[in-house]
Design an enzyme around this catalytic site. Structure first.
Site, PDB file in Angstrom:
ATOM      1  CB  SER A  42      -0.879  -0.039   1.258  1.00 49.83           C
ATOM      2  OG  SER A  42      -1.222   1.250   1.682  1.00 49.83           O
ATOM      3  N   GLY A  43       0.561   2.167  -0.918  1.00 49.03           N
ATOM      4  CA  GLY A  43       1.280   3.448  -0.944  1.00 49.03           C
ATOM      5  C   GLY A  43       1.063   4.223   0.349  1.00 49.03           C
ATOM      6  CG  LEU A  44      -2.364   5.179   3.841  1.00 46.95           C
ATOM      7  CD1 LEU A  44      -2.255   6.685   3.945  1.00 46.95           C
ATOM      8  CD2 LEU A  44      -3.779   4.729   4.167  1.00 46.95           C
ATOM      9  CG  ASP A  54      -0.794   7.797  -0.141  1.00 47.53           C
ATOM     10  OD1 ASP A  54       0.090   7.680  -1.015  1.00 47.53           O
ATOM     11  OD2 ASP A  54      -1.906   7.246  -0.216  1.00 47.53           O
ATOM     12  CG  ASP A  81      -0.989   1.967  -4.174  1.00 47.58           C
ATOM     13  OD1 ASP A  81      -1.154   2.529  -5.268  1.00 47.58           O
ATOM     14  OD2 ASP A  81      -1.305   2.486  -3.077  1.00 47.58           O
ATOM     15  CG  ASP A  83       1.177   6.436  -5.436  1.00 44.99           C
ATOM     16  OD1 ASP A  83       0.310   5.745  -4.882  1.00 44.99           O
ATOM     17  OD2 ASP A  83       2.038   7.067  -4.799  1.00 44.99           O
ATOM     18  CD  GLU A 110      -3.705   6.533  -7.576  1.00 43.22           C
ATOM     19  OE1 GLU A 110      -3.469   5.529  -6.876  1.00 43.22           O
ATOM     20  OE2 GLU A 110      -4.019   7.631  -7.091  1.00 43.22           O
ATOM     21  CE  LYS A 116      -1.837   9.058  -3.946  1.00 41.05           C
ATOM     22  NZ  LYS A 116      -2.003   7.635  -4.113  1.00 41.05           N
ATOM     23  CG  ASN A 118      -5.036   8.501   0.871  1.00 41.11           C
ATOM     24  OD1 ASN A 118      -6.192   8.600   1.299  1.00 41.11           O
ATOM     25  ND2 ASN A 118      -4.423   7.346   0.784  1.00 41.11           N
ATOM     26  CB  SER A 119      -8.664   7.926  -2.588  1.00 44.50           C
ATOM     27  OG  SER A 119      -7.832   7.388  -3.572  1.00 44.50           O
ATOM     28  NE  ARG A 154      -6.668   3.960  -6.589  1.00 47.72           N
ATOM     29  CZ  ARG A 154      -6.084   3.996  -5.390  1.00 47.72           C
ATOM     30  NH1 ARG A 154      -5.190   3.062  -5.067  1.00 47.72           N
ATOM     31  NH2 ARG A 154      -6.356   4.951  -4.530  1.00 47.72           N
ATOM     32  CG  HIS A 185     -10.456   3.776  -4.157  1.00 43.34           C
ATOM     33  ND1 HIS A 185     -11.093   3.016  -3.199  1.00 43.34           N
ATOM     34  CD2 HIS A 185      -9.503   4.471  -3.480  1.00 43.34           C
ATOM     35  CE1 HIS A 185     -10.543   3.239  -2.024  1.00 43.34           C
ATOM     36  NE2 HIS A 185      -9.581   4.127  -2.157  1.00 43.34           N
TER      37      HIS A 185
HETATM   38  C1  SPV Z   1      -3.350   2.588  -0.579  1.00 40.49           C
HETATM   39  O1  SPV Z   1      -3.479   1.672   0.244  1.00 40.49           O
HETATM   40  O2  SPV Z   1      -2.337   3.297  -0.645  1.00 40.49           O
HETATM   41  C2  SPV Z   1      -4.439   2.883  -1.514  1.00 40.49           C
HETATM   42  C3  SPV Z   1      -5.807   2.666  -1.095  1.00 40.49           C
HETATM   43  O3  SPV Z   1      -4.170   3.381  -2.582  1.00 40.49           O
HETATM   44  S1  SPV Z   1      -6.361   4.172  -0.437  1.00 40.49           S
HETATM   45  O4  SPV Z   1      -5.515   4.574   0.659  1.00 40.49           O
HETATM   46  O5  SPV Z   1      -7.718   3.917  -0.052  1.00 40.49           O
HETATM   47  O6  SPV Z   1      -6.328   5.175  -1.522  1.00 40.49           O
HETATM   48 MG    MG Z   2      -2.318   4.231  -2.627  1.00 41.03          MG
END
Ligand code: SPV
Ligand code: MG
Length: 284
Positions: A42-44, A54, A81, A83, A110, A116, A118-119, A154, A185
């Site tokens: 996970s990027g986060l 993130d 992930d 990005d 994505e 980017k 974080n969503s 994504r 997402h």
């Molecule tokens: C991540 O886990 O880094 C994701 C999912 O991309 S989210 O944090 O929901 O964007």
């Molecule tokens: Mg991510």
């Protein structure tokens, strides 16, 4: 079985593949031993583990460095992930080649503008032009040799507030451009948009979902609507932060560690997760 073939096969099956987010190899071993089907680098989580937000700060080298240890540590498939893919199509081509070398099963990119966010951040979530994103996917496909690392596309159309129709239009283009799976997402509290997407999409390509905010929905319900994979993206990290905080507070307040001793993993368990016995077996 090779983890890439395993992932291709499980994406084709009707039953949903359950994947958990990690930021290092130790976390990945815990995911594997708990019985999940795969791990999501996970990027986060990786950003957080570096003490960073993130927001597109990780380099490809940093991310694939972590991913390499993760894929070495487990035999279940590893999805990274990535990005926005670290640049344009040329960067995605290199990303796919390097990811393949690091042993991971799939990379996910994505359709957001670099850098980017974080969503879940309350900022303007900007999407790139879908044709520009397709060029990245084409390049990624071309750079991967046959049966090599899978490409997950994504779309952040729902996150950007562009609606289900836009998400479907983009998913269609991305599948045509060669994506092996579509990740859709959403940051909504309820799953309605994701469920509508799944119903209208009709399994044209495997769909991956990340029910972080709409967490009441079960894997079985998602499977019934046609999702192929569910990612619990950050629950390991969030539970670790909570548990470590509680343990340390108890030590601080009680003045010794004896209160927490039976609530934390024994050192023996850590040795097991490190594969200590198998390494020591090299010694005569
Ligand atoms: C991540 O886990 O880094 C994701 C999912 O991309 S989210 O944090 O929901 O964007
Ligand atoms: Mg991510």
């Amino acid at each position: 079985m090779d983890s890439r073939r395993l992932l291709r096969r499980s994406l084709r099956e009707q039953s949903i593949t359950r994947v958990v987010g990690v930021h290092n190899a130790l976390g990945a071993r815990v995911v594997e031993r708990t019985g999940f089907d795969g791990v999501w680098v996970s990027g986060l989580e990786v950003s957080a583990s570096f003490g960073l937000p993130d927001v597109g700060l990780l380099t490809m080298t940093e991310l694939l460095g972590s991913s390499h240890y993760v894929s070495d540590a487990v035999s279940i498939p590893v999805i990274v992930d990535c990005d926005t893919g670290f640049g344009d199509e040329i960067n995605v081509a290199r990303l796919v080649r390097e990811a393949a070398r690091s042993g991971v099963a799939a990379v996910c990119i994505e359709d957001k503008v670099f850098p980017k966010r974080n969503s879940f951040m309350s900022v303007d979530q900007q999407l790139i032009d879908p044709d520009a994103f397709c060029r990245k996917l084409h390049a990624g496909q071309k750079a991967a040799v046959r049966d090599d690392v899978l490409l997950v596309a994504r779309t952040e159309a729902l996150v950007a507030g562009r609606g289900v129709d836009e998400a479907l239009r983009r998913a269609e283009k991305y599948a045509e451009a060669g994506a092996d799976a579509i990740l859709v997402h959403s940051k909504d509290r309820n799953p309605d948009q994701v469920m509508e997407f799944l119903r209208l999409w009709q399994r044209r390509a495997p769909v991956v979902v990340v029910p972080t905010t709409y967490h009441e929905v079960s894997a079985k319900e998602l499977e019934r609507e046609g999702a192929s994979m569910v990612i619990y993206a950050n629950h390991g990290l969030r539970s670790a932060v909570q548990a470590v905080g509680e343990t340390l507070a108890a030590i601080r307040d009680s003045g010794s560690t004896s209160l927490v001793e039976d609530r934390i993993a024994p050192v023996k368990e850590i040795f097991e997760l490190q594969g200590t016995d198998s390494w020591l077996s090299f010694q005569q």
